[in-house]
Design a protein around this motif. Structure first.
Motif, PDB file in Angstrom:
ATOM      1  N   ALA A 281       0.819  -1.205   0.000  1.00  0.00           N
ATOM      2  CA  ALA A 281       0.000   0.000   0.000  1.00  0.00           C
ATOM      3  C   ALA A 281       0.856   1.259   0.000  1.00  0.00           C
ATOM      4  CB  ALA A 281      -0.940  -0.001   1.204  1.00  0.00           C
ATOM      5  N   SER A 282       1.890   1.284   0.838  1.00  0.00           N
ATOM      6  CA  SER A 282       2.726   2.485   0.917  1.00  0.00           C
ATOM      7  C   SER A 282       3.519   2.695  -0.368  1.00  0.00           C
ATOM      8  CB  SER A 282       3.667   2.393   2.119  1.00  0.00           C
ATOM      9  OG  SER A 282       4.625   1.361   1.948  1.00  0.00           O
ATOM     10  N   ILE A 283       3.952   1.631  -0.984  1.00  0.00           N
ATOM     11  CA  ILE A 283       4.726   1.748  -2.221  1.00  0.00           C
ATOM     12  C   ILE A 283       3.854   2.289  -3.350  1.00  0.00           C
ATOM     13  CG2 ILE A 283       5.874   0.391  -4.025  1.00  0.00           C
ATOM     14  CD1 ILE A 283       6.920  -1.410  -1.694  1.00  0.00           C
ATOM     15  N   ILE A 284       2.645   1.789  -3.472  1.00  0.00           N
ATOM     16  CA  ILE A 284       1.743   2.256  -4.522  1.00  0.00           C
ATOM     17  C   ILE A 284       1.359   3.715  -4.297  1.00  0.00           C
ATOM     18  CG2 ILE A 284      -0.569   2.007  -5.509  1.00  0.00           C
ATOM     19  CD1 ILE A 284       1.288  -0.121  -6.489  1.00  0.00           C
ATOM     20  N   ASN A 285       0.983   4.037  -3.066  1.00  0.00           N
ATOM     21  CA  ASN A 285       0.432   5.365  -2.789  1.00  0.00           C
ATOM     22  C   ASN A 285       1.497   6.456  -2.712  1.00  0.00           C
ATOM     23  OD1 ASN A 285      -2.207   4.374  -2.674  1.00  0.00           O
ATOM     24  ND2 ASN A 285      -1.986   3.800  -0.524  1.00  0.00           N
ATOM     25  N   THR A 286       2.564   6.212  -1.950  1.00  0.00           N
ATOM     26  CA  THR A 286       3.564   7.278  -1.785  1.00  0.00           C
ATOM     27  C   THR A 286       4.649   7.218  -2.848  1.00  0.00           C
ATOM     28  OG1 THR A 286       5.023   6.040  -0.282  1.00  0.00           O
ATOM     29  CG2 THR A 286       3.145   7.197   0.699  1.00  0.00           C
ATOM     30  N   GLY A 287       4.755   6.093  -3.542  1.00  0.00           N
ATOM     31  CA  GLY A 287       5.724   6.001  -4.636  1.00  0.00           C
ATOM     32  C   GLY A 287       5.130   6.455  -5.953  1.00  0.00           C
ATOM     33  N   ASP A 288       3.859   6.908  -5.903  1.00  0.00           N
ATOM     34  CA  ASP A 288       3.174   7.404  -7.107  1.00  0.00           C
ATOM     35  C   ASP A 288       3.302   6.417  -8.258  1.00  0.00           C
ATOM     36  OD1 ASP A 288       2.386   9.712  -5.819  1.00  0.00           O
ATOM     37  OD2 ASP A 288       4.137  10.860  -6.466  1.00  0.00           O
ATOM     38  N   VAL A 289       2.941   5.161  -7.980  1.00  0.00           N
ATOM     39  CA  VAL A 289       3.019   4.115  -9.001  1.00  0.00           C
ATOM     40  C   VAL A 289       1.748   4.152  -9.852  1.00  0.00           C
ATOM     41  CG1 VAL A 289       3.118   1.641  -9.423  1.00  0.00           C
ATOM     42  CG2 VAL A 289       4.515   2.656  -7.605  1.00  0.00           C
ATOM     43  N   VAL A 290       1.922   4.226 -11.156  1.00  0.00           N
ATOM     44  CA  VAL A 290       0.800   4.196 -12.095  1.00  0.00           C
ATOM     45  C   VAL A 290       0.808   2.825 -12.768  1.00  0.00           C
ATOM     46  CG1 VAL A 290      -0.274   5.262 -14.101  1.00  0.00           C
ATOM     47  CG2 VAL A 290       1.039   6.670 -12.487  1.00  0.00           C
ATOM     48  N   PRO A 294       5.203   2.587 -16.396  1.00  0.00           N
ATOM     49  CA  PRO A 294       6.430   2.876 -15.636  1.00  0.00           C
ATOM     50  C   PRO A 294       6.932   4.306 -15.837  1.00  0.00           C
ATOM     51  CG  PRO A 294       6.615   0.779 -16.803  1.00  0.00           C
ATOM     52  CD  PRO A 294       5.371   1.446 -17.303  1.00  0.00           C
ATOM     53  N   GLY A 295       6.835   4.813 -17.062  1.00  0.00           N
ATOM     54  CA  GLY A 295       7.377   6.132 -17.362  1.00  0.00           C
ATOM     55  C   GLY A 295       6.735   7.255 -16.573  1.00  0.00           C
ATOM     56  N   ASN A 296       5.490   7.075 -16.150  1.00  0.00           N
ATOM     57  CA  ASN A 296       4.792   8.087 -15.357  1.00  0.00           C
ATOM     58  C   ASN A 296       4.765   7.758 -13.873  1.00  0.00           C
ATOM     59  OD1 ASN A 296       4.229   9.803 -17.474  1.00  0.00           O
ATOM     60  ND2 ASN A 296       2.243   8.906 -17.916  1.00  0.00           N
ATOM     61  N   SER A 297       5.506   6.754 -13.476  1.00  0.00           N
ATOM     62  CA  SER A 297       5.558   6.344 -12.069  1.00  0.00           C
ATOM     63  C   SER A 297       6.796   6.936 -11.411  1.00  0.00           C
ATOM     64  CB  SER A 297       5.594   4.814 -11.948  1.00  0.00           C
ATOM     65  OG  SER A 297       4.428   4.236 -12.502  1.00  0.00           O
ATOM     66  N   TRP A 331       7.430  -5.037 -13.531  1.00  0.00           N
ATOM     67  CA  TRP A 331       6.352  -5.210 -12.533  1.00  0.00           C
ATOM     68  C   TRP A 331       5.282  -4.144 -12.712  1.00  0.00           C
ATOM     69  CZ3 TRP A 331       5.587  -1.885  -8.109  1.00  0.00           C
ATOM     70  CH2 TRP A 331       4.553  -2.308  -7.260  1.00  0.00           C
ATOM     71  N   ILE A 332       5.693  -2.895 -12.885  1.00  0.00           N
ATOM     72  CA  ILE A 332       4.716  -1.818 -13.082  1.00  0.00           C
ATOM     73  C   ILE A 332       3.971  -2.020 -14.398  1.00  0.00           C
ATOM     74  CG2 ILE A 332       4.406   0.665 -13.385  1.00  0.00           C
ATOM     75  CD1 ILE A 332       6.865   1.099 -11.632  1.00  0.00           C
TER      76      ILE A 332
END
Length: 433
Positions: A281-290, A294-297, A331-332
């Motif tokens: 959860a923290s990786i997705i939310n605070t890492g701004d994962v789209v 990948p290029g926009n993450s 992965w993204i």
């Protein structure tokens, strides 16, 4: 001169004829719907019967939309003739064809929300088919059926993408069955529903719905994957690893914990720049994962940053290797899923290169490298790892033995198979093999 009055009906008839003469339309073009069949499927050709029609029937030519009974907005998309007559095909400018144009991202896109959008590969296939002349073609491909290396991503997912995911994916999958969800797949493989449906066996819903049966090669591919590749022995237990898939719990989380979620950086207490990288959860939310991009993450962007003052991990820590960065990217791109797998535990031929080094690199080198390695211990190559093994510190820490600091720090213990591989390598004399 006296003129007789014309009857009223003659006057009306004249108006009608005049209107028809002034509003002539070109006749509907004669569409040749004869199927052009090829015995071999050419990779650079998109076939209407094989590739386009299944996608249209699964997403558009359904009840309440564009089947013969509903024909919303006068559009019917159930066969070649209906597609050519009502789909707004423009051979001169394929991208402006109505059937392609409505697949965009706007509020009026088709299929309408909340139905899943067509994937990029599906859109590309439709555009290519129109560009190639929008021919009513098909290929039999009966002589080519390569099932020597069946995997989910390479072999099975394209079949699902063509026939099934339009209904069985997204926020509200039909019958609550998401064929991109490993647990859902495990359930229908265990109870026989997947193979029963694609084989049209009695007692199962024949799938794909309202369509012909899959080809023998497609069915055989799914059977091999279900019985051998995904669930060894057909038992349906565990989550075996697909070689084409990057798994969050196996590959990504250990990598980030080792290299990023350390004290003073992105652990729960430090939360540098508001970024915490300690769980999914923290990786997705605070890492701004789209997911899928990948290029926009932000998580990926900082890994490939060329400025040493901006890239992560921060200097003087070593940057991730190109292989590690590629894993994060993959992965993204695969949807950034919270997935895991349980690989087969094969310790019959343990080597440093294939077993030990990948484990250390993923779980340990983030802390035990650079200018200030954790506890003053380097684990960056065979020499330093073998030295740690000789003192008992390496195995004592990863096995959480009494008197040793449990490692990996702030992460779950390595599984029994990984511990066995390290132990066997040490017992064999820590060879550099």
């Amino acid at each position: 001169m006296n003129r007789k009055k014309l009857p009223f009906w003659v006057f009306i008839l004249g108006l009608i004829l005049l209107a028809q003469a002034g509003c002539k339309h070109d006749p509907d073009p004669i569409i040749d719907d004869k199927v052009i069949t090829s015995n071999i499927c050419h990779e650079d050709t998109v076939y209407f019967q094989n590739d386009i029609l299944p996608m249209l029937l699964g997403t558009c030519g359904t009840s309440g939309c564009h089947d013969i009974s509903s024909y919303k907005h006068g559009v019917v998309l159930v066969d070649y003739l209906s597609v050519m007559r009502t789909g707004g095909i423009n051979l001169g400018n394929p991208a402006s064809s109505d059937i392609y144009h409505v697949l965009g991202d706007g509020d009026d896109r088709m299929p309408p929300s909340p139905n899943p959008q067509w994937t990029a590969s599906q859109k590309a296939a439709l555009l290519t088919w129109i560009s190639q002349g929008a021919i009513n073609n098909e290929c039999l491909n009966q002589s080519i059926c390569d099932t020597t290396d069946v995997t989910f991503t390479k072999s099975v997912l394209p079949i699902f993408d063509k026939y099934c995911l339009s209904c069985h994916s997204g926020a509200n999958p039909q019958y609550n069955l998401d064929l991109t969800n490993f647990d859902h797949l495990a359930a229908i493989i265990d109870n026989g529903a997947l193979l029963g449906s694609v084989n049209h066996e009695p007692g199962y819903y024949a799938m794909p719905k309202d369509m012909n049966k899959l080809t023998p090669c497609e069915i055989r591919t799914i059977e091999i994957w279900a019985n051998d590749t995904v669930f060894p022995g057909g038992g349906g237990t565990g989550h075996p690893c697909d070689p084409d898939t990057v798994y969050f719990e196996n590959d990504i989380l250990p990598l980030l914990i080792s290299n990023c979620s350390t004290s003073g950086c992105h652990d729960q207490a430090s939360a540098q720049d508001g970024v915490i990288l300690v769980d999914y959860a923290s990786i997705i939310n605070t890492g701004d994962v789209v997911p899928g991009n990948p290029g926009n993450s932000k998580l990926y962007e900082v890994l490939v940053e060329t400025d040493p003052e901006k890239r992560m991990p921060l200097s003087p820590a070593d940057p991730l290797t190109s292989e590690q960065i590629q894993k994060v990217s993959t992965w993204i791109a695969q949807g950034a899923k919270n997935n895991r797998c349980d690989g087969a535990c094969d310790t019959t031929n343990v080597t440093y290169a294939t077993h030990v080094w990948p484990l250390i690199q993923t779980n340990c080198t983030g802390c035990h490298s650079g200018a200030n390695p954790g506890a003053g211990t380097f684990l960056t190559d065979h020499q330093t790892i073998a030295a740690a093994a000789a003192t008992g510190k390496l195995y004592g820490s990863v096995a959480h033995l009494s008197g040793y600091a449990p490692m990996p720090k702030n992460a779950t213990q390595l599984d029994e198979c990984d511990l066995a591989a390290i132990r066997i390598w040490i017992e064999n004399g820590t060879p550099n093999d």
